[in-house]
Write an enzyme that holds these catalytic residues in place. Structure first.
Site, PDB file in Angstrom:
ATOM      1  N   SER A 254     -15.257  68.660 -16.386  1.00  0.00           N
ATOM      2  CA  SER A 254     -14.705  67.725 -15.415  1.00  0.00           C
ATOM      3  C   SER A 254     -15.187  66.319 -15.728  1.00  0.00           C
ATOM      4  O   SER A 254     -15.983  66.117 -16.645  1.00  0.00           O
ATOM      5  CB  SER A 254     -15.146  68.111 -14.003  1.00  0.00           C
ATOM      6  OG  SER A 254     -16.507  67.759 -13.830  1.00  0.00           O
ATOM      7  N   LYS A 255     -14.703  65.391 -14.939  1.00  0.00           N
ATOM      8  CA  LYS A 255     -15.057  63.982 -15.134  1.00  0.00           C
ATOM      9  C   LYS A 255     -16.574  63.786 -15.199  1.00  0.00           C
ATOM     10  O   LYS A 255     -17.073  62.933 -15.916  1.00  0.00           O
ATOM     11  CB  LYS A 255     -14.504  63.140 -13.983  1.00  0.00           C
ATOM     12  CG  LYS A 255     -13.033  62.843 -14.111  1.00  0.00           C
ATOM     13  CD  LYS A 255     -12.768  61.343 -13.926  1.00  0.00           C
ATOM     14  CE  LYS A 255     -11.439  60.925 -14.544  1.00  0.00           C
ATOM     15  NZ  LYS A 255     -10.298  61.667 -14.016  1.00  0.00           N
ATOM     16  N   ARG A 256     -17.280  64.623 -14.450  1.00  0.00           N
ATOM     17  CA  ARG A 256     -18.740  64.495 -14.409  1.00  0.00           C
ATOM     18  C   ARG A 256     -19.387  64.763 -15.764  1.00  0.00           C
ATOM     19  O   ARG A 256     -20.519  64.399 -16.009  1.00  0.00           O
ATOM     20  CB  ARG A 256     -19.330  65.421 -13.345  1.00  0.00           C
ATOM     21  CG  ARG A 256     -19.508  64.729 -12.008  1.00  0.00           C
ATOM     22  CD  ARG A 256     -19.738  65.731 -10.914  1.00  0.00           C
ATOM     23  NE  ARG A 256     -18.485  66.421 -10.601  1.00  0.00           N
ATOM     24  CZ  ARG A 256     -18.355  67.713 -10.456  1.00  0.00           C
ATOM     25  NH1 ARG A 256     -19.388  68.500 -10.570  1.00  0.00           N
ATOM     26  NH2 ARG A 256     -17.187  68.251 -10.165  1.00  0.00           N
ATOM     27  N   GLY A 258     -18.659  63.403 -18.376  1.00  0.00           N
ATOM     28  CA  GLY A 258     -18.572  62.216 -19.224  1.00  0.00           C
ATOM     29  C   GLY A 258     -17.196  62.113 -19.843  1.00  0.00           C
ATOM     30  O   GLY A 258     -16.216  61.979 -19.132  1.00  0.00           O
TER      31      GLY A 258
END
Ligand code: GLU
Length: 481
Positions: A254-256, A258
């Site tokens: 996911s976006k988390r 990076g």
């Protein structure tokens, strides 16, 4: 015998963000499958979320697909332009009694949810307004209530399909969350915005899609969509649910984590060739003899869903870096130059003198190519060829070494007298070392430090010859003395 259905697959990205690596990987599998079977790969821009959809994201997605080499076959279909077809399908379902208007308010739905929670049950719509009498319905309308349209899902239904990746699939109607909303809230005499599952079915059927290939996070949607195909009297496509891309911890990327968008990988200096190669390996095992480094065309020649794994695919940076290095090491110097030049120019380099000469630039690429992992390394490693480098600590330390200084002084004298060529370079070094009474290795170390400001770097003679053609070698040697 019935004629074979032409293979038509599609990627259906929502332009609510830039091209995500998961979407791109879905695109790769669709493309490979279509090309393998000589079918068509189509695009549909799912822009019905008007608030979050942006034209700029559509551009980014198309741009990313083009960059990756995932060519498509027909004009992309824009979903929002098909709203009348979506509404017509909803009307058809309302008229046949397979859909109905539900007037439940947010507060009522919330109460329902809390009751279910208190009873330890999974939240679902309890089909409250499924069989309203005409009088009850009239009363809600008179109150000014708006309604969503819900599609009836029989709790007793069993939905089955043969998934190209996961085999026999079975889903119980009771696990689909109750009667499904297919159109957003609107006044009772209108039909609100049609929602995802409904529009996908209508559009896939209209585009004559033969195989829906998408991430396994859509499996529950497939159950709902199969019911809609049946209710609308449409022939469903085959389905293939591909494994998700996982991060190092084994959770969905996911976006988390990076970097997740194709544009970010591109900006970091990954090549399209390595990225598509890598994405293909994320979930697909090539057959014996193919190896891990291949082009899209090579993969398409042997692609099948039998070799797509069911388990999630963990993202592996080392593998991606290895592939990128393979691509860069095998690239023709002219091609590498074509890719590096804009990056060099962005730094204000390569614009004048011998550094602007394409032949010189190609030679620089021949020199640097074998040591690159990312294209960006070709910027960093080219820096001392375009700008006088600041010497690092080890290069500075060498400046006080008497032997090295004497040999560089002798070399500089010889360089002032004659010209340097590939054939004479070794001889010059040997002469200068002898004159200074040091080993050739001492001089070579000193020369490298003087030219590159570092004791590390590519082949010394080639480096020297390239800098000589810029007229930079003598000044740098002089500066180091
Ligand atoms: N717009 C949906 C998505 O991006 C498409 C899913 C599908 O392929 O049906 O997830």
């Amino acid at each position: 015998m019935a004629a074979a259905v032409p293979v038509r697959v599609r990627l259906a990205p929502s332009p609510t963000g830039t091209l995500h690596i998961g979407t791109a990987r879905t695109a790769v599998f669709n493309w490979l499958f279509a090309r393998h079977l000589g079918g068509a790969f189509l695009l549909r821009i799912e822009d019905t979320d008007r608030e979050r959809s942006r034209e700029a994201f559509t551009e980014d997605i198309l741009d990313g697909l083009r960059w990756l080499g995932l060519s498509w076959d027909e004009e992309p279909v824009v979903q929002s332009a098909r709203i009348e077809a979506h509404r017509a399908a909803i009307r058809q379902l309302l008229e046949s009694g397979q859909a109905y208007r539900c007037y439940a308010s947010d507060a009522e739905l919330e109460t329902m949810r809390q009751r279910q929670q208190a009873e330890g049950r999974a939240p679902r719509y309890d089909n409250l307004h499924r069989d309203l009498s005409p009088e009850q319905e009239q009363a809600y309308v008179a109150e000014g209530r708006e309604a969503v349209v819900r599609f009836r899902i029989d709790d007793g239904a069993t939905i089955t399909w043969t998934d190209l990746v996961r085999g026999e699939m079975r889903w119980a109607g009771s696990d689909l969350g109750g009667d499904m909303v297919i159109a957003r809230r609107a006044p009772a005499d209108a039909i609100g915005d049609p929602l995802y599952n409904l529009v996908v079915v209508v559009d896939d059927a209209a585009m004559a899609i033969s195989h829906v290939i998408r991430g396994e996070d859509h499996i529950a949607n497939t159950g709902k969509q199969l019911l809609l195909y049946e209710a609308l009297g449409l022939t469903p496509p085959r389905f293939a649910h591909t494994p998700l891309i996982l991060n190092q911890e084994g959770r969905k990327l996911s976006k988390r984590d990076g970097v997740t968008s194709v544009g970010e990988f591109r900006a970091m200096g990954y090549t399209a060739e390595a990225l598509v190669n890598y994405m293909t390996l994320l979930g697909w095992s090539p057959p014996e003899g193919v190896g891990e480094r291949f082009s899209l065309e090579q993969a398409a020649a042997v692609f099948s869903f039998e070799r797509v794994n069911r388990a999630g695919a963990r993202f592996d940076w080392d593998k991606l870096n290895w592939l990128n290095a393979q691509v860069l090491h095998g690239m023709e110097a002219a091609e590498l130059r074509r890719r590096l030049l804009p990056l060099w120019q962005a730094r204000g380099w390569a614009g004048d003198g011998a550094g602007a000469d394409p032949e010189w630039q190609e030679e620089l690429c021949t020199l640097l190519g074998p040591s690159l992992t990312l294209l960006a390394d070709g910027v960093e490693q080219a820096a001392p060829f375009f700008e006088t480098p600041d010497p690092d600590a080890s290069a500075l330390a060498l400046r006080s070494d008497a032997g090295s200084r004497a040999a560089l002084t002798a070399l500089l004298e010889r360089l002032r007298e004659g010209t340097l060529a590939a054939e004479t370079a070794q001889g010059l070094l040997a002469e200068a070392a002898t004159a200074a009474g040091v080993k050739k290795g001492v001089l070579m170390k000193g020369l490298r430090a003087a030219l590159l400001g570092s004791l590390r770097g590519p082949d010394l003679l080639s480096t020297w010859l390239l800098l000589h053609r810029l007229g930079a070698d003598r000044d740098r040697i002089a500066a180091a003395l």
